[in-house]
Design a protein around this motif. Sequence first.
Motif, PDB file in Angstrom:
ATOM      1  N   GLN A  57       0.841  -1.199   0.000  1.00  0.00           N
ATOM      2  CA  GLN A  57       0.000   0.000   0.000  1.00  0.00           C
ATOM      3  C   GLN A  57       0.877   1.250   0.000  1.00  0.00           C
ATOM      4  O   GLN A  57       0.627   2.191  -0.765  1.00  0.00           O
ATOM      5  CB  GLN A  57      -0.921   0.008   1.226  1.00  0.00           C
ATOM      6  N   GLU A  63      -4.398  -0.561  -2.679  1.00  0.00           N
ATOM      7  CA  GLU A  63      -5.156   0.503  -2.021  1.00  0.00           C
ATOM      8  C   GLU A  63      -6.282  -0.132  -1.215  1.00  0.00           C
ATOM      9  O   GLU A  63      -7.061  -0.939  -1.741  1.00  0.00           O
ATOM     10  CB  GLU A  63      -5.735   1.458  -3.060  1.00  0.00           C
ATOM     11  N   ARG A  65      -9.775   0.096   0.531  1.00  0.00           N
ATOM     12  CA  ARG A  65     -10.993   0.885   0.451  1.00  0.00           C
ATOM     13  C   ARG A  65     -11.939   0.435   1.556  1.00  0.00           C
ATOM     14  O   ARG A  65     -12.389  -0.707   1.567  1.00  0.00           O
ATOM     15  CB  ARG A  65     -11.643   0.734  -0.928  1.00  0.00           C
ATOM     16  N   THR A  70      -9.285  -4.619  -0.462  1.00  0.00           N
ATOM     17  CA  THR A  70      -8.003  -4.087  -0.925  1.00  0.00           C
ATOM     18  C   THR A  70      -7.876  -4.352  -2.416  1.00  0.00           C
ATOM     19  O   THR A  70      -8.071  -5.486  -2.875  1.00  0.00           O
ATOM     20  CB  THR A  70      -6.830  -4.739  -0.165  1.00  0.00           C
TER      21      THR A  70
END
Length: 218
Positions: A57, A63, A65, A70
């Motif tokens: 990350q 990322e 969320r 992910t």
Amino acid sequence: MAVPPRGRRVQQTITQLRERILGGEWPVGGRIPTEPQLVAALGVGRNTVREAVRALQHAGVLECRQGSGTYVVSTDELAPVVARRLSDNRMAEVIEVRRAFEVEAARLAARRRTPEDLAALDDALAAREAAWDAGRVDEFVAADALLHDAVMAAAHNPMLAELYASVGAALRSTLAQAIGDAPERHVDHSRLVDAIRAGDPERAAIEAAAFLESPPGA
């Protein structure tokens, strides 16, 4: 069998995750398995998985969320570096990088294009023009990206295409900034496609360079 030290386990897990991303098992835009699923698949502990995911990350590859999961947002760490450059308003540098990629790609495409490549270029060009004529700027930016990707594919240089793909999203954001809502800023790419179709490497390179001039004072 000796258990690897914790730091090495985390690094090995990062490598395994990255290999699955690069291998296409988890494509850009897709969601990776949940933490329990990764623990079972990789044979490591929850904390190891958590640290490996966190490292990716920070690198801009994944990322998280909230409430969704992910997701893969990049195949490597290069795109976030370019994105940071963009946030620093280094537009002249970005345009120079685009020229380095796209001018050479156009030159190679004129030498190596296939009938399938030309069909893809024609389709992308038609979509680009239709979106512009309709005033749909978001669709125009997406279609323009497809056209440049088609030129890159027609160059038939996998390494060049891979490097371009890793930074392409960040580079293309410069187009959205430049276009705004001003129709007079439209740039005709039909001459570029024509030069590639004609098998004229130098004219293709000139056309590709023409719409990537550095800003005044750069």
